[in-house]
Design an enzyme around this catalytic site. Structure first.
Site, PDB file in Angstrom:
ATOM      1  N   LYS A  22      13.019  11.126 -11.356  1.00  0.00           N
ATOM      2  CA  LYS A  22      11.806  10.308 -11.361  1.00  0.00           C
ATOM      3  C   LYS A  22      11.858   9.430 -12.608  1.00  0.00           C
ATOM      4  CE  LYS A  22       6.765  10.989 -11.083  1.00  0.00           C
ATOM      5  NZ  LYS A  22       5.711  12.007 -10.911  1.00  0.00           N
ATOM      6  N   SER A 110       2.798  11.554  -7.091  1.00  0.00           N
ATOM      7  CA  SER A 110       3.425  10.368  -7.613  1.00  0.00           C
ATOM      8  C   SER A 110       4.958  10.416  -7.597  1.00  0.00           C
ATOM      9  CB  SER A 110       2.947  10.142  -9.048  1.00  0.00           C
ATOM     10  OG  SER A 110       3.335  11.222  -9.875  1.00  0.00           O
ATOM     11  N   SER A 134       1.891  16.306  -7.817  1.00  0.00           N
ATOM     12  CA  SER A 134       2.789  15.182  -7.543  1.00  0.00           C
ATOM     13  C   SER A 134       4.178  15.519  -7.043  1.00  0.00           C
ATOM     14  CB  SER A 134       2.956  14.342  -8.800  1.00  0.00           C
ATOM     15  OG  SER A 134       1.951  13.380  -8.806  1.00  0.00           O
TER      16      SER A 134
HETATM   17  N1  GLN Z   1      -2.676  12.680  -7.633  1.00  0.00           N
HETATM   18  C1  GLN Z   1      -2.940  13.176  -8.927  1.00  0.00           C
HETATM   19  C2  GLN Z   1      -3.333  12.054  -9.849  1.00  0.00           C
HETATM   20  O1  GLN Z   1      -3.375  10.974  -9.412  1.00  0.00           O
HETATM   21  C3  GLN Z   1      -1.765  13.955  -9.453  1.00  0.00           C
HETATM   22  C4  GLN Z   1      -0.683  13.113  -9.995  1.00  0.00           C
HETATM   23  C5  GLN Z   1       0.449  13.892 -10.604  1.00  0.00           C
HETATM   24  O2  GLN Z   1       0.613  15.097 -10.381  1.00  0.00           O
HETATM   25  N2  GLN Z   1       1.233  13.195 -11.423  1.00  0.00           N
HETATM   26  O3  GLN Z   1      -3.607  12.216 -10.986  1.00  0.00           O
END
Ligand code: GLN
Length: 462
Positions: A22, A110, A134
């Site tokens: 990532k 994400s 994420s």
């Molecule tokens: N969807 C969550 C957020 O927008 C989690 C994102 C993540 O785990 N990086 O914060």
């Protein structure tokens, strides 16, 4: 599928194995953008610890993967470089590559780029990060395994922070076994990460019995207790997900496990507590992107009175700006007590909910001598769905109406509690929806430090 012609000596456990990262893991050979124009040309002088560990084991970096800007999002539509499409919604054949426009679905966020890379066979495994789901959410949407180890198990050094008390390195792979291979290489103490689990706690942890032995491979679940937390039965859950959840429970039962209904009453507060804590931390973490030390700088900034950083920080995407403003607000003197402190209290209550239902004690807390391991109400792992639906359509996530913003936050409702508690959780593909044919994942959650039991049960379920 990538076929590598591997030459050379086979010394490390991962010699020649292609891994994607990532784009928030610092790498010295490729830029690290965090899905943002802010870091468009940023090249780190060093590798993240987990990248070094995998390279030392012989792994080859095949590339960096797209992500929601700074990890903020659940659909991977908030990257400055465009959305990630779910590979299942793209038609492939031997000679061409075509998008099926009416049916483009998100890969989830994400870590959507990492999930899509694994699902489409571009790499053996990919690293992602899981702050509030994420890794698990995109894994469920793309039909791959998404494993979030306990907080502190794998070093965060060189992982650009979104919300550092929640950020966890995560692994996306095709099988649980593959995830375990990567995990065994990256799970170790790192002196550079002050939140890395210390060798002392690691040794306390390994002295506490687990249902499964290290790296065990057995289908016999007799004696294992699996909890079904009733609060995860949220009204938004789609029918096909409820059906697969029930099938998963029966499947584990057929392997000898006993199933118990348990209660984690503070689950319903997890989503709001998460969005207060994560955004507060993010507003502070992202303050470093000021155009002075590194990253993008708008040269006009120098010429305007009082606007030293404003023009530079204009480059952040809309979602990031919104979150910085909200997070800054919750940290102001007037609202700190009402928002930030309350959310911290809820976080502690969510942790105690888990400590109460798990048989195994939490190695971070003093171990009580009179602890009963055979308490009938306690369980070894929990089983829940990962997401309330299959992968949504890209258009539905891009729509800017207010309801949809809220809807994308609601998608995280089942993955956030484990993030707030810092405990390990995994998403395992368990079939497809009878309605749209898209993959559905089931989530297993275990006590802090009990990755052995988590992965052991996951191997049976996959
Ligand atoms: N969807 C969550 C957020 O927008 C989690 C994102 C993540 O785990 N990086 O914060």
């Amino acid at each position: 599928m990538i076929y590598l012609n591997i030459v050379g000596s086979f010394n490390g456990s991962l010699d020649g194995i292609p891994i994607a990262y990532k784009d928030l893991f610092c790498t010295s050979s490729l830029p690290t953008t965090c899905g943002s124009f802010m870091l468009k040309d940023f090249k780190s002088p060093f590798n993240a610890t987990v990248v070094n560990s995998l390279e030392e084991a012989g792994a080859i970096m095949v590339g960096k993967t797209n992500m929601d800007e700074f990890g903020m999002g659940a659909a991977n539509v908030y990257s400055a470089y465009g959305p990630v499409y779910n590979p299942q919604s793209i038609l492939f054949d031997e000679n061409h590559f075509e998008e099926n426009d009416g049916e483009r679905r998100v890969a989830g966020g994400s870590s959507g780029g990492s999930a899509a890379a694994v699902a489409s066979g571009m790499c053996f495994a990919a690293l992602g990060s899981d702050t509030g789901g994420s890794v698990r959410l995109p894994a469920s949407y793309c039909g791959v395994v998404g494993f979030k180890p306990s907080y502190g198990q794998c070093s965060r050094w060189g992982l650009i922070a979104y919300a550092n008390s929640l950020d966890t390195v995560g692994i996306l792979s095709r099988t649980v076994n593959d995830a375990q291979i990567i995990y065994d290489v990256i799970s170790k103490y790192d002196v550079n990460d002050s939140t890395s689990i210390t060798p002392e706690v690691r040794s306390i942890n390994s002295s506490i019995p687990s249902f499964f032995k290290l790296n065990s491979n057995t289908n016999d679940l007799r004696g294992l207790r699996i909890g079904v937390p009733k609060e995860y039965f949220v009204s938004e859950l789609s029918e096909s997900i409820i059906d697969l959840w029930k099938k998963g429970i029966s499947y584990l039962k057929s392997h000898g496990a006993s199933i118990v209904s348990v209660s984690c009453p503070n689950t319903r507060h997890a989503l709001s507590a998460y969005y207060i804590l994560a955004l507060s931390e993010a507003s502070s973490n992202l303050a470093r992107f000021d155009g002075v030390r590194y990253g993008y700088r708008n040269e006009d900034s120098n010429q305007k009175d009082g606007l030293i950083y404003a023009d530079t920080r204009e480059i952040f995407g809309k979602e990031v700006k919104k979150r910085i403003i909200l997070g800054t607000y919750t940290l102001t003197a007037g609202s700190y007590g009402n928002y930030f402190l309350r959310a911290q209290k809820i976080r502690r209550m969510i942790k105690s909910d888990f400590d109460r239902v798990f048989k195994r004690p939490n190695p971070l807390h003093p171990i009580k001598k009179d602890l009963k391991f055979d308490d009938d109400n306690k369980v070894d792992v929990l089983i829940t769905p990962v997401a309330i639906s299959t992968a949504p359509k890209v258009e539905d996530c891009l729509t800017t109406n207010v309801n949809n913003f809220v809807n994308t936050y609601v998608n995280d409702v089942l993955v956030m509690p484990a993030s707030l508690a810092g405990i390990p959780a995994i998403s395992i593909p368990f079939g497809v929806s009878s309605i749209d044919g898209y993959p559905i994942g089931l989530q297993l959650i275990a006590q802090y430090g009990d990755e052995n039991t988590l992965l052991g049960v996951a191997k049976v379920l996959e």
